[in-house]
Every structure is written in structure tokens, then in C-alpha cells.
Design an enzyme around this catalytic site. Structure first.
Site, PDB file in Angstrom:
ATOM      1  N   HIS A 172       0.858  -1.186   0.000  1.00 28.20           N
ATOM      2  CA  HIS A 172       0.000   0.000   0.000  1.00 28.20           C
ATOM      3  C   HIS A 172       0.892   1.233   0.000  1.00 28.20           C
ATOM      4  CE1 HIS A 172      -3.978  -1.772   1.660  1.00 28.20           C
ATOM      5  NE2 HIS A 172      -3.271  -2.733   1.088  1.00 28.20           N
ATOM      6  N   GLU A 183       0.751   3.954   1.733  1.00 26.22           N
ATOM      7  CA  GLU A 183       1.095   4.443   3.073  1.00 26.22           C
ATOM      8  C   GLU A 183       2.208   3.617   3.709  1.00 26.22           C
ATOM      9  OE1 GLU A 183      -3.518   4.658   2.865  1.00 26.22           O
ATOM     10  OE2 GLU A 183      -1.906   3.511   1.943  1.00 26.22           O
ATOM     11  N   CYS A 193      -6.614   2.503   4.984  1.00 24.44           N
ATOM     12  CA  CYS A 193      -7.357   1.329   5.430  1.00 24.44           C
ATOM     13  C   CYS A 193      -6.986   1.033   6.885  1.00 24.44           C
ATOM     14  CB  CYS A 193      -7.043   0.127   4.533  1.00 24.44           C
ATOM     15  SG  CYS A 193      -5.366  -0.516   4.750  1.00 24.44           S
ATOM     16  N   CYS A 237      -3.244   0.284   7.313  1.00 28.01           N
ATOM     17  CA  CYS A 237      -2.394   1.471   7.182  1.00 28.01           C
ATOM     18  C   CYS A 237      -2.636   2.459   8.315  1.00 28.01           C
ATOM     19  CB  CYS A 237      -2.610   2.118   5.829  1.00 28.01           C
ATOM     20  SG  CYS A 237      -2.022   1.084   4.461  1.00 28.01           S
TER      21      CYS A 237
END
Length: 157
Positions: free
Chosen positions: A58, A60, A88, A91
Site C-alpha cells: 500500500h 502508506e 485502510c 495502514c
């Protein structure tokens, strides 16, 4: 603690948006992130789950990893994360654990968001919690995501 001007917010989110555009061009869900430390971008990242074949890639998490490497430490207590989509739950947890100071996101994520979408980690008592601010360049960030998923659906038919 310094507060960002509207111009600075748009500049840093614009840098995250540029990362999201690169992800879009690669066929990735268009999410981009930057981490700012003392008025300087110390990390940039984009979603790479499809190209990297890894659920952890991801934007992040990659930005946090790059910032830790750049700053040679895991405590990002002076770091502000700018990300085009609400983090999410995974994260959001990484933001808590890395001691990110503030999170600024563009588009909300009602399906997976961890700072108000599907749940809100701020409802739990952790020893650290970043300030969270949504809606920075929300329209642009949301439109890019809509375009990506519309094209994905169109190409599947």
C-alpha cells in the site's frame, strides 16, 4: 506545532496525487502518499500491490518504510502523511505504530477506511493517535478513483 496553509496542503497533497497518477498509469488502484518532515518531503510512494504481487504494498506502508529508512528511525513523530485515499485499517494501524503526527487524506473510504470509514481507530485507547484531517483535494482524488474503477469495470465486460 506548525499548521499548514491551504496552499501548503494543496501542494503536499498534489505531490501525493502525482504518485497516484503514476499508480493509475501502471494499472494500480491510484493511491499515492508523501511524508513531510520539517517542511521537507522525506518519502514518496504509490500503490504497488498488483505489480509487486504483495498485499502489503500500500502507498502508506511504502511511504512509512521509506521515511524510516531516510530518517534512520521508526518514530515518525514529526512526520505528516498526505495520502489520496483514507488509510485502510492496516495502514491506519501503521500510522499509529510509527507515531505519525498528522494524517491528511483526500477521498474517504467507506469500505476499508480506518479513520472513520468502516471503523475509526480513534475510538480505541492507544498510547498514540495522529491528528486526522480528511477532504484535502477530495474532489480530484475521488474523481481519479472513480475513473480507475469505471475503466476497470468497462474492460471486464
Amino acid at each position: 506545532m506548525k499548521e499548514y496553509t491551504e496552499e501548503e496542503l494543496r501542494f503536499y497533497m498534489g505531490e501525493a496525487y502525482a504518485e497516484a497518477l503514476e499508480a493509475y498509469e501502471l494499472g494500480e488502484v491510484p493511491v499515492g502518499a508523501v511524508i513531510v518532515w520539517e517542511d521537507r518531503i522525506v518519502a514518496r510512494a504509490r500503490n504497488r500491490r498488483e505489480t509487486g504481487k504483495n498485499a502489503l504494498y500500500h502507498a502508506e506502508l511504502s511511504a512509512i518504510d521509506a521515511a524510516c529508512s531516510s530518517l534512520r528511525g521508526w518514530r515518525l513523530h514529526k512526520g505528516d502523511l498526505f495520502v489520496t485515499l483514507e488509510p485502510c485499517v492496516m495502514c491506519a494501524g501503521a500510522c499509529v505504530n510509527s507515531r505519525i503526527r498528522r494524517v491528511y487524506y483526500g477521498a474517504p473510504d467507506i469500505r476499508f477506511g480506518g479513520f472513520g470509514g468502516v471503523c475509526d481507530l480513534r475510538d480505541f485507547r492507544f498510547n498514540h493517535m495522529p491528528e486526522v484531517h480528511g477532504g484535502v483535494m477530495e474532489e480530484e482524488c475521488s474523481e481519479l478513483l472513480r475513473r480507475f474503477f469505471n475503466n476497470l469495470r468497462k474492460n471486464r465486460n
